[in-house]
Design an enzyme around this catalytic site. Structure first.
Site, PDB file in Angstrom:
ATOM      1  N   GLY A 145       0.815  -1.213   0.000  1.00 15.93           N
ATOM      2  CA  GLY A 145       0.000   0.000   0.000  1.00 15.93           C
ATOM      3  C   GLY A 145       0.851   1.266   0.000  1.00 15.93           C
ATOM      4  O   GLY A 145       2.041   1.224  -0.290  1.00 15.93           O
ATOM      5  N   ASP A 184       6.264  -2.233   0.844  1.00 16.95           N
ATOM      6  CA  ASP A 184       7.009  -3.484   0.694  1.00 16.95           C
ATOM      7  C   ASP A 184       7.833  -3.561  -0.594  1.00 16.95           C
ATOM      8  O   ASP A 184       8.928  -4.116  -0.595  1.00 16.95           O
ATOM      9  CB  ASP A 184       6.078  -4.699   0.852  1.00 16.95           C
ATOM     10  CG  ASP A 184       4.864  -4.629  -0.052  1.00 16.95           C
ATOM     11  OD1 ASP A 184       4.762  -3.674  -0.852  1.00 16.95           O
ATOM     12  OD2 ASP A 184       4.011  -5.529   0.044  1.00 16.95           O
TER      13      ASP A 184
END
Ligand SMILES: [Zn+2]
Length: 394
Positions: A145, A184
């Site tokens: 996200g 990530d």
């Protein structure tokens, strides 16, 4: 520009072992100034000297190289995701000393629960490593996200309920450790920059396919995050006006054509595969892939179409940034339709290529652990800067 002391440290760390004279050559500074910095770093216990095997034909003292002192400190890294959280503890040279994972099955979770899960994973890691919490200097955390790395805030994540959440400070209060957070895909890119194919390259891009589509960009040996540290959201670049609905709420995003849920959405219509309580998206995707491999034309068309959209996304990256390498990574790269020869041909066709050399495209299907290792690298990077600066102040 980093302080010279940290440049010296980073140069040695990235090469494993290096002599003072080679550090000076690489950094294009005088051997004397390298020696001064090395003396401080040795004094601080961040580096150590090692004898390198001598060339049998040479005489005199055996040559001495420098390397990072692994016991100089330990950090942990955790990648939070929808199906499994993975974690790793690494020493100061970046070598993993313990790894652990925590399976789970919730798409969206309250932040409090996620923090508790991270705590449980850290406990597993510590027991695996035979360490106490106080042995860990910092924790890096990766989430999918939009993450404002500088402020430590999760602006929006498909695995967390709510928006604009102070992820780093909440984790830090709960775990009693300094915590650094990032998207990530950025962390995977950091792992490529420190240990992987990007190590020797000043400019490269990483595109990740997991539940969503992510991207990281290295410019001039540094991770580029944008002005508000939320850049590189390739998954939400538009590939079709008024197109398919994306989980971000907008339409026509690349992710809405390439990601798991896009493929599952198509599969449920074309193959009459309905998601049941026992049939997770993962199970459906596997079934879709098996059917494609077995020659089911509808299943093949779904992957082929996703591959074409992915090709458009990759061509956009190349047209915009001119990287020397594009690394495709993430768990979904096992679906080889997504990087079949016709996908790569399509990338070439959609890239403006008058007189330009197209970058190499590499597939890197590293396992889950590399994401956690990237998260640990984020913590290591912050610790390195603090320790090198601390030494400078001393
Ligand atoms: Zn979107």
């Amino acid at each position: 520009m980093l302080p010279l002391r940290q440049q010296v440290f980073d140069c040695i760390r990235s090469q494993g072992q290096l002599s003072r004279i080679d550090v000076a050559k690489r950094l294009e500074v005088s051997p004397a100034s390298v020696s001064t910095q090395v003396a401080d770093l040795l004094g601080a216990g961040l580096l150590q000297e090692v004898e390198v095997p001598r060339d049998p034909s040479s005489r005199g003292r055996p040559p001495v190289a420098l390397e990072v002192r692994p016991e100089a400190g330990y950090v942990a890294g955790i990648k939070l995701s929808d199906l499994v959280h993975t974690g790793v503890i690494v020493d100061f040279s970046g070598r993993p000393v313990a790894e652990a994972s925590l399976p789970r099955t919730s798409l969206r979770t309250d932040l409090d629960l996620l923090v508790e899960e991270a705590d449980a994973l850290l406990v597993r890691l510590l027991s695996e490593a035979g360490m106490k919490r106080s042995d860990i200097a910092a924790l890096g955390v990766g989430v999918p996200g939009m993450v404002d790395h500088a402020r430590g805030v999760a602006l929006w994540s498909p695995i967390i309920r709510g928006i604009d959440l102070p992820l780093a400070s909440l984790m830090s209060d709960h775990l009693g450790l300094p915590v650094y957070v990032d998207n990530d895909a950025n962390l995977l890119t950091l792992a490529e920059l420190w240990y992987g194919a990007g190590r020797a390259l000043p400019d490269f891009a990483v595109v990740t396919l997991e539940y969503g589509v992510g991207m990281g960009l290295v410019m001039d040996h540094r991770l580029y995050r944008g002005a508000h540290s939320v850049g590189m959201e390739i998954g939400h670049t538009k590939v079709q006006l008024d197109g398919a609905l994306c989980r971000c709420g907008q339409r026509g995003c690349l992710e809405a054509y390439v990601s798991d849920y896009a493929l599952v959405r198509e599969a449920s219509v074309a193959l009459d595969l309905h998601r049941t309580a026992s049939g997770s998206a993962q199970v459906m995707l596997e079934s879709l892939y098996d059917q494609a491999k077995a020659g089911n034309e509808a299943a093949r068309t779904i992957f082929r179409r996703a591959g074409r959209f992915l090709a458009a996304g990759l061509a956009n990256v190349i047209n915009l940034f001119d990287p020397s390498l594009v690394i495709l990574s993430g768990a979904r790269m096992k679906y080889d339709y997504l990087y079949a020869e016709d996908v790569l041909t399509e990338v070439r066709e959609m890239t403006v290529n008058k007189g330009r050399t197209l970058p190499r495209i590499e597939i890197n299907a590293w396992g889950d652990l590399v994401w956690a290792r990237g998260a640990a690298t984020l913590a290591l990077e912050a610790q390195t800067a603090a320790r090198c600066a601390g030494e400078a102040a001393a």
